[in-house]
Design a protein around this motif. Sequence first.
Motif, PDB file in Angstrom:
ATOM      1  N   ALA A   1       0.816  -1.210   0.000  1.00 47.59           N
ATOM      2  CA  ALA A   1       0.000   0.000   0.000  1.00 47.59           C
ATOM      3  C   ALA A   1       0.846   1.255   0.000  1.00 47.59           C
ATOM      4  O   ALA A   1       2.011   1.237   0.395  1.00 47.59           O
ATOM      5  CB  ALA A   1      -0.904   0.000   1.234  1.00 47.59           C
ATOM      6  N   TRP A   2       0.238   2.346  -0.464  1.00 46.96           N
ATOM      7  CA  TRP A   2       0.818   3.679  -0.324  1.00 46.96           C
ATOM      8  C   TRP A   2       0.314   4.243   0.987  1.00 46.96           C
ATOM      9  O   TRP A   2      -0.885   4.301   1.228  1.00 46.96           O
ATOM     10  CB  TRP A   2       0.403   4.589  -1.479  1.00 46.96           C
ATOM     11  CG  TRP A   2       1.040   4.250  -2.779  1.00 46.96           C
ATOM     12  CD1 TRP A   2       0.420   3.724  -3.880  1.00 46.96           C
ATOM     13  CD2 TRP A   2       2.408   4.398  -3.131  1.00 46.96           C
ATOM     14  NE1 TRP A   2       1.323   3.543  -4.891  1.00 46.96           N
ATOM     15  CE2 TRP A   2       2.563   3.951  -4.460  1.00 46.96           C
ATOM     16  CE3 TRP A   2       3.535   4.867  -2.457  1.00 46.96           C
ATOM     17  CZ2 TRP A   2       3.785   3.958  -5.118  1.00 46.96           C
ATOM     18  CZ3 TRP A   2       4.755   4.870  -3.123  1.00 46.96           C
ATOM     19  CH2 TRP A   2       4.869   4.428  -4.438  1.00 46.96           C
ATOM     20  N   LEU A   3       1.239   4.659   1.840  1.00 43.72           N
ATOM     21  CA  LEU A   3       0.912   5.247   3.135  1.00 43.72           C
ATOM     22  C   LEU A   3       1.350   6.703   3.129  1.00 43.72           C
ATOM     23  O   LEU A   3       2.407   7.043   2.596  1.00 43.72           O
ATOM     24  CB  LEU A   3       1.618   4.491   4.259  1.00 43.72           C
ATOM     25  CG  LEU A   3       1.375   2.983   4.274  1.00 43.72           C
ATOM     26  CD1 LEU A   3       2.243   2.326   5.331  1.00 43.72           C
ATOM     27  CD2 LEU A   3      -0.083   2.673   4.516  1.00 43.72           C
ATOM     28  N   ARG A   4       0.524   7.570   3.729  1.00 43.56           N
ATOM     29  CA  ARG A   4       0.855   8.996   3.770  1.00 43.56           C
ATOM     30  C   ARG A   4       2.061   9.233   4.673  1.00 43.56           C
ATOM     31  O   ARG A   4       2.169   8.631   5.742  1.00 43.56           O
ATOM     32  CB  ARG A   4      -0.323   9.805   4.277  1.00 43.56           C
ATOM     33  CG  ARG A   4      -1.462   9.864   3.309  1.00 43.56           C
ATOM     34  CD  ARG A   4      -2.461  10.913   3.697  1.00 43.56           C
ATOM     35  NE  ARG A   4      -2.901  10.756   5.066  1.00 43.56           N
ATOM     36  CZ  ARG A   4      -4.154  10.624   5.442  1.00 43.56           C
ATOM     37  NH1 ARG A   4      -5.114  10.649   4.551  1.00 43.56           N
ATOM     38  NH2 ARG A   4      -4.474  10.504   6.708  1.00 43.56           N
ATOM     39  N   LYS A   5       2.941  10.120   4.252  1.00 42.55           N
ATOM     40  CA  LYS A   5       4.155  10.399   5.008  1.00 42.55           C
ATOM     41  C   LYS A   5       3.841  10.991   6.378  1.00 42.55           C
ATOM     42  O   LYS A   5       4.435  10.613   7.371  1.00 42.55           O
ATOM     43  CB  LYS A   5       5.062  11.353   4.244  1.00 42.55           C
ATOM     44  CG  LYS A   5       6.323  11.720   5.012  1.00 42.55           C
ATOM     45  CD  LYS A   5       7.115  12.781   4.294  1.00 42.55           C
ATOM     46  CE  LYS A   5       8.366  13.151   5.045  1.00 42.55           C
ATOM     47  NZ  LYS A   5       8.133  13.949   6.225  1.00 42.55           N
ATOM     48  N   GLY A   6       2.905  11.914   6.449  1.00 40.67           N
ATOM     49  CA  GLY A   6       2.641  12.629   7.695  1.00 40.67           C
ATOM     50  C   GLY A   6       2.190  11.763   8.844  1.00 40.67           C
ATOM     51  O   GLY A   6       2.706  11.854   9.958  1.00 40.67           O
ATOM     52  N   ASP A   7       1.231  10.876   8.585  1.00 35.24           N
ATOM     53  CA  ASP A   7       0.667  10.084   9.680  1.00 35.24           C
ATOM     54  C   ASP A   7       0.718   8.577   9.444  1.00 35.24           C
ATOM     55  O   ASP A   7       0.281   7.799  10.277  1.00 35.24           O
ATOM     56  CB  ASP A   7      -0.771  10.506   9.950  1.00 35.24           C
ATOM     57  CG  ASP A   7      -1.671  10.398   8.724  1.00 35.24           C
ATOM     58  OD1 ASP A   7      -1.225   9.873   7.687  1.00 35.24           O
ATOM     59  OD2 ASP A   7      -2.829  10.853   8.807  1.00 35.24           O
ATOM     60  N   GLY A   8       1.254   8.155   8.294  1.00 38.14           N
ATOM     61  CA  GLY A   8       1.348   6.723   8.003  1.00 38.14           C
ATOM     62  C   GLY A   8       0.015   6.074   7.700  1.00 38.14           C
ATOM     63  O   GLY A   8      -0.091   4.855   7.655  1.00 38.14           O
ATOM     64  N   ALA A   9      -1.026   6.897   7.455  1.00 33.68           N
ATOM     65  CA  ALA A   9      -2.357   6.365   7.165  1.00 33.68           C
ATOM     66  C   ALA A   9      -2.418   5.805   5.743  1.00 33.68           C
ATOM     67  O   ALA A   9      -1.736   6.274   4.838  1.00 33.68           O
ATOM     68  CB  ALA A   9      -3.413   7.455   7.344  1.00 33.68           C
ATOM     69  N   PHE A  10      -3.249   4.802   5.552  1.00 40.72           N
ATOM     70  CA  PHE A  10      -3.469   4.173   4.249  1.00 40.72           C
ATOM     71  C   PHE A  10      -3.996   5.207   3.271  1.00 40.72           C
ATOM     72  O   PHE A  10      -4.935   5.937   3.565  1.00 40.72           O
ATOM     73  CB  PHE A  10      -4.474   3.028   4.428  1.00 40.72           C
ATOM     74  CG  PHE A  10      -4.877   2.369   3.139  1.00 40.72           C
ATOM     75  CD1 PHE A  10      -4.085   1.389   2.569  1.00 40.72           C
ATOM     76  CD2 PHE A  10      -6.056   2.713   2.499  1.00 40.72           C
ATOM     77  CE1 PHE A  10      -4.455   0.768   1.378  1.00 40.72           C
ATOM     78  CE2 PHE A  10      -6.439   2.108   1.321  1.00 40.72           C
ATOM     79  CZ  PHE A  10      -5.635   1.125   0.768  1.00 40.72           C
ATOM     80  N   PHE A  11      -3.383   5.269   2.074  1.00 43.65           N
ATOM     81  CA  PHE A  11      -3.861   6.155   1.013  1.00 43.65           C
ATOM     82  C   PHE A  11      -4.527   5.341  -0.088  1.00 43.65           C
ATOM     83  O   PHE A  11      -5.657   5.611  -0.466  1.00 43.65           O
ATOM     84  CB  PHE A  11      -2.718   7.008   0.468  1.00 43.65           C
ATOM     85  CG  PHE A  11      -3.137   7.994  -0.586  1.00 43.65           C
ATOM     86  CD1 PHE A  11      -4.084   8.968  -0.321  1.00 43.65           C
ATOM     87  CD2 PHE A  11      -2.595   7.957  -1.851  1.00 43.65           C
ATOM     88  CE1 PHE A  11      -4.487   9.874  -1.289  1.00 43.65           C
ATOM     89  CE2 PHE A  11      -2.972   8.852  -2.830  1.00 43.65           C
ATOM     90  CZ  PHE A  11      -3.921   9.812  -2.544  1.00 43.65           C
ATOM     91  N   CYS A  12      -3.829   4.331  -0.611  1.00 42.46           N
ATOM     92  CA  CYS A  12      -4.407   3.427  -1.598  1.00 42.46           C
ATOM     93  C   CYS A  12      -3.464   2.248  -1.808  1.00 42.46           C
ATOM     94  O   CYS A  12      -2.321   2.281  -1.368  1.00 42.46           O
ATOM     95  CB  CYS A  12      -4.688   4.132  -2.928  1.00 42.46           C
ATOM     96  SG  CYS A  12      -3.234   4.588  -3.884  1.00 42.46           S
ATOM     97  N   GLU A  13      -3.966   1.227  -2.471  1.00 45.12           N
ATOM     98  CA  GLU A  13      -3.126   0.076  -2.795  1.00 45.12           C
ATOM     99  C   GLU A  13      -2.170   0.437  -3.927  1.00 45.12           C
ATOM    100  O   GLU A  13      -2.521   1.217  -4.814  1.00 45.12           O
ATOM    101  CB  GLU A  13      -3.980  -1.107  -3.269  1.00 45.12           C
ATOM    102  CG  GLU A  13      -4.606  -1.898  -2.169  1.00 45.12           C
ATOM    103  CD  GLU A  13      -5.279  -3.142  -2.704  1.00 45.12           C
ATOM    104  OE1 GLU A  13      -4.559  -4.065  -3.147  1.00 45.12           O
ATOM    105  OE2 GLU A  13      -6.516  -3.175  -2.683  1.00 45.12           O
ATOM    106  N   VAL A  14      -0.978  -0.134  -3.896  1.00 45.35           N
ATOM    107  CA  VAL A  14      -0.029   0.035  -4.991  1.00 45.35           C
ATOM    108  C   VAL A  14      -0.646  -0.616  -6.231  1.00 45.35           C
ATOM    109  O   VAL A  14      -1.149  -1.732  -6.171  1.00 45.35           O
ATOM    110  CB  VAL A  14       1.339  -0.600  -4.645  1.00 45.35           C
ATOM    111  CG1 VAL A  14       2.250  -0.609  -5.858  1.00 45.35           C
ATOM    112  CG2 VAL A  14       1.987   0.138  -3.494  1.00 45.35           C
TER     113      VAL A  14
END
Length: 137
Positions: free
Chosen positions: A41-54
Amino acid sequence: MARLIYKSIPYPAHLKLVRLDAEWQICFQGRGKLDGRPILAWLRKGDGAFFCEVGKENQVEDMPDIDRPNFFGDKFVHAIDETDANGKRTGSLAGANCAMAATAAFHALLPRYRNRRIILRDGSRIMLVAKDGKIED
């Protein structure tokens, strides 16, 4: 001032600009589970939250570096690009540092690229979109 700070603190290579629909995020890849299945998955840099699947993202770009002063490494502030139906850039057509000159170039290119989708952008901000030779609202 921001440019000077940026030169002394380069972005780590594992960070990417990821676009899903109309949203851009600075992300890194991570492994995890979604609905009980293993995913990358792609995780947001700021909080490590899930953004979307690769593989589900619309576009992935390297973070800018010293040799790439603009969002996509353009030589000019305003750029005219050819894109596919999903908005992914497929080619760079022209550019200018002056918005009026870039807009004039965009209108001059409309007849030549009437069967394609072209955009005029200011960095990452889309100013004009034309499809089938007509400017969209």
